[in-house]
Motif scaffolding. Structure first.
Motif, PDB file in Angstrom:
ATOM      1  N   LYS A 101      23.573  46.050  44.245  1.00  0.00           N
ATOM      2  CA  LYS A 101      24.237  46.370  42.991  1.00  0.00           C
ATOM      3  C   LYS A 101      25.713  46.009  43.085  1.00  0.00           C
ATOM      4  O   LYS A 101      26.293  46.040  44.177  1.00  0.00           O
ATOM      5  CB  LYS A 101      24.072  47.857  42.671  1.00  0.00           C
ATOM      6  CG  LYS A 101      22.635  48.255  42.339  1.00  0.00           C
ATOM      7  CD  LYS A 101      22.555  49.727  41.953  1.00  0.00           C
ATOM      8  CE  LYS A 101      21.121  50.117  41.592  1.00  0.00           C
ATOM      9  NZ  LYS A 101      21.015  51.554  41.228  1.00  0.00           N
ATOM     10  N   PRO A 102      26.347  45.662  41.944  1.00  0.00           N
ATOM     11  CA  PRO A 102      27.759  45.236  41.999  1.00  0.00           C
ATOM     12  C   PRO A 102      28.676  46.360  42.441  1.00  0.00           C
ATOM     13  O   PRO A 102      28.438  47.543  42.153  1.00  0.00           O
ATOM     14  CB  PRO A 102      28.045  44.807  40.556  1.00  0.00           C
ATOM     15  CG  PRO A 102      27.020  45.503  39.730  1.00  0.00           C
ATOM     16  CD  PRO A 102      25.794  45.617  40.577  1.00  0.00           C
ATOM     17  N   THR A 103      29.734  45.982  43.122  1.00  0.00           N
ATOM     18  CA  THR A 103      30.696  46.955  43.612  1.00  0.00           C
ATOM     19  C   THR A 103      32.020  46.280  43.878  1.00  0.00           C
ATOM     20  O   THR A 103      32.086  45.052  44.034  1.00  0.00           O
ATOM     21  CB  THR A 103      30.195  47.620  44.909  1.00  0.00           C
ATOM     22  OG1 THR A 103      31.156  48.573  45.357  1.00  0.00           O
ATOM     23  CG2 THR A 103      30.026  46.586  45.999  1.00  0.00           C
ATOM     24  N   LYS A 104      33.081  47.060  43.927  1.00  0.00           N
ATOM     25  CA  LYS A 104      34.377  46.576  44.385  1.00  0.00           C
ATOM     26  C   LYS A 104      34.470  46.792  45.890  1.00  0.00           C
ATOM     27  O   LYS A 104      33.812  47.688  46.432  1.00  0.00           O
ATOM     28  CB  LYS A 104      35.514  47.290  43.668  1.00  0.00           C
ATOM     29  CG  LYS A 104      35.624  46.958  42.189  1.00  0.00           C
ATOM     30  CD  LYS A 104      36.835  47.642  41.572  1.00  0.00           C
ATOM     31  CE  LYS A 104      36.970  47.266  40.099  1.00  0.00           C
ATOM     32  NZ  LYS A 104      38.155  47.909  39.467  1.00  0.00           N
ATOM     33  N   ALA A 105      35.303  45.996  46.536  1.00  0.00           N
ATOM     34  CA  ALA A 105      35.425  46.098  47.990  1.00  0.00           C
ATOM     35  C   ALA A 105      36.892  46.207  48.375  1.00  0.00           C
ATOM     36  O   ALA A 105      37.782  45.753  47.654  1.00  0.00           O
ATOM     37  CB  ALA A 105      34.795  44.883  48.663  1.00  0.00           C
ATOM     38  N   GLU A 106      37.126  46.823  49.516  1.00  0.00           N
ATOM     39  CA  GLU A 106      38.466  46.941  50.062  1.00  0.00           C
ATOM     40  C   GLU A 106      38.375  46.940  51.579  1.00  0.00           C
ATOM     41  O   GLU A 106      37.304  47.155  52.166  1.00  0.00           O
ATOM     42  CB  GLU A 106      39.158  48.205  49.557  1.00  0.00           C
ATOM     43  CG  GLU A 106      38.503  49.492  49.993  1.00  0.00           C
ATOM     44  CD  GLU A 106      39.203  50.723  49.431  1.00  0.00           C
ATOM     45  OE1 GLU A 106      40.028  50.566  48.511  1.00  0.00           O
ATOM     46  OE2 GLU A 106      38.916  51.834  49.927  1.00  0.00           O
ATOM     47  N   TRP A 107      39.522  46.695  52.223  1.00  0.00           N
ATOM     48  CA  TRP A 107      39.574  46.639  53.677  1.00  0.00           C
ATOM     49  C   TRP A 107      39.973  48.000  54.234  1.00  0.00           C
ATOM     50  O   TRP A 107      40.924  48.624  53.768  1.00  0.00           O
ATOM     51  CB  TRP A 107      40.566  45.573  54.129  1.00  0.00           C
ATOM     52  CG  TRP A 107      40.116  44.185  53.826  1.00  0.00           C
ATOM     53  CD1 TRP A 107      40.430  43.444  52.726  1.00  0.00           C
ATOM     54  CD2 TRP A 107      39.250  43.370  54.616  1.00  0.00           C
ATOM     55  NE1 TRP A 107      39.831  42.218  52.773  1.00  0.00           N
ATOM     56  CE2 TRP A 107      39.090  42.141  53.937  1.00  0.00           C
ATOM     57  CE3 TRP A 107      38.599  43.554  55.824  1.00  0.00           C
ATOM     58  CZ2 TRP A 107      38.306  41.108  54.428  1.00  0.00           C
ATOM     59  CZ3 TRP A 107      37.809  42.525  56.323  1.00  0.00           C
ATOM     60  CH2 TRP A 107      37.670  41.316  55.627  1.00  0.00           C
ATOM     61  N   ARG A 108      39.223  48.443  55.249  1.00  0.00           N
ATOM     62  CA  ARG A 108      39.506  49.711  55.907  1.00  0.00           C
ATOM     63  C   ARG A 108      39.364  49.530  57.422  1.00  0.00           C
ATOM     64  O   ARG A 108      38.890  48.502  57.902  1.00  0.00           O
ATOM     65  CB  ARG A 108      38.550  50.810  55.421  1.00  0.00           C
ATOM     66  CG  ARG A 108      38.642  51.128  53.927  1.00  0.00           C
ATOM     67  CD  ARG A 108      37.639  52.187  53.537  1.00  0.00           C
ATOM     68  NE  ARG A 108      37.615  52.426  52.089  1.00  0.00           N
ATOM     69  CZ  ARG A 108      36.733  53.219  51.481  1.00  0.00           C
ATOM     70  NH1 ARG A 108      35.824  53.866  52.206  1.00  0.00           N
ATOM     71  NH2 ARG A 108      36.776  53.378  50.174  1.00  0.00           N
TER      72      ARG A 108
END
Length: 262
Positions: A162-169
């Motif tokens: 499913k679509p999602t936003k991503a970020e770096w952690r």
């Protein structure tokens, strides 16, 4: 290196990594000189070089890029939204948010970070005819068009597709990973992102005849010395210089209309 960095600051890091080319070559290939003084003694060396470049789907070292950035050509100004953290890579599965293919998912096969573009395999295509003549109907080809990562596509979470936003952690072990904002799961970087024109993956690359061997990288082949070329040759030939040179003095000449550069 500062000169190369100043010219290549407009070229994205992903473009350099995917090319597997030295930065000095990219600088030399994309540099465009519109005018320069003749190479003679009586002329001061002055060059008029292009500072602003137009980026498209063509890489900076290709002939198409040189044609688009020919000296004297004017192109409309393009405003690109700056992205601090790039989260799209070749091989990612994304979902389209606009256009006739809205809602469809596909694989990213091309990344243009300078324009915030990705090209998705088989989606967002235009059709055009080639070779159409009076006695030949021609041939229709499908051309994939770029999509903006800010508004037109989004990443797909591999855990539920499913679509999602991503970020770096950062993980507890200190590893920098890409994480889905919706589920908190790690989105691994695809193996296709490592591909270059020279290899599919770094581990499967085989050294060629003209490559610098890995064992040679740690061996010191040059030892700098505070000696001139003549002094070095004399020492190797066992020649000793016993003469003491006279003291000499040098006074720079100043002129009100000129400035000396050292």
């Amino acid at each position: 290196m500062p000169r190369i960095t100043s010219l290549l600051k407009c070229v994205a890091d992903m473009t350099k990594k995917s090319s597997n080319l030295p930065e000095s070559y990219i600088k030399r290939a994309m540099e465009r000189t519109g005018w320069k003084t003749p190479s003679a003694v009586q002329y001061r060396k002055v060059q008029l070089k292009k500072k602003k470049y137009k980026f498209s789907v063509h890489r900076p070292w290709t002939q198409e890029f040189r044609d688009e950035n020919w000296p004297g050509t004017q192109s409309p100004k393009v405003f690109v939204e700056p992205l601090l953290d790039w989260t799209f890579f070749k091989g990612d599965r994304v979902e389209l948010l606009t256009g006739p293919d809205k809602g469809k998912q596909g694989i990213v096969n091309y990344v243009v970070q300078e324009r915030n573009w990705v090209i998705v395999e088989g989606l967002n295509c235009t059709y055009k005819m080639l070779g159409e003549e009076f006695n030949y109907p021609g041939m229709m080809i499908k051309d994939e068009q770029p999509l903006l990562v800010t508004t037109q596509v989004t990443l797909v979470d591999p855990s539920d597709n499913k679509p999602t936003k991503a970020e770096w952690r950062y993980t507890e072990e200190g590893e920098h990973v890409r994480v889905s904002v919706r589920t908190g799961r790690i989105i691994p970087i695809p193996k296709q992102a490592e591909e270059t024109p020279d290899y599919k993956t770094k581990s499967t690359y085989r050294e060629q005849e003209k490559d610098t061997k890995e064992s040679e990288l740690t061996r010191i082949t040059f030892q700098p010395k505070l000696k001139t070329f003549e002094m070095d040759i004399a020492e190797k030939m066992g020649i000793k210089e016993d003469r003491i040179p006279r003291k000499t003095f040098w006074y720079p000449v100043q002129h009100q209309d000129y400035e000396y550069e050292y």
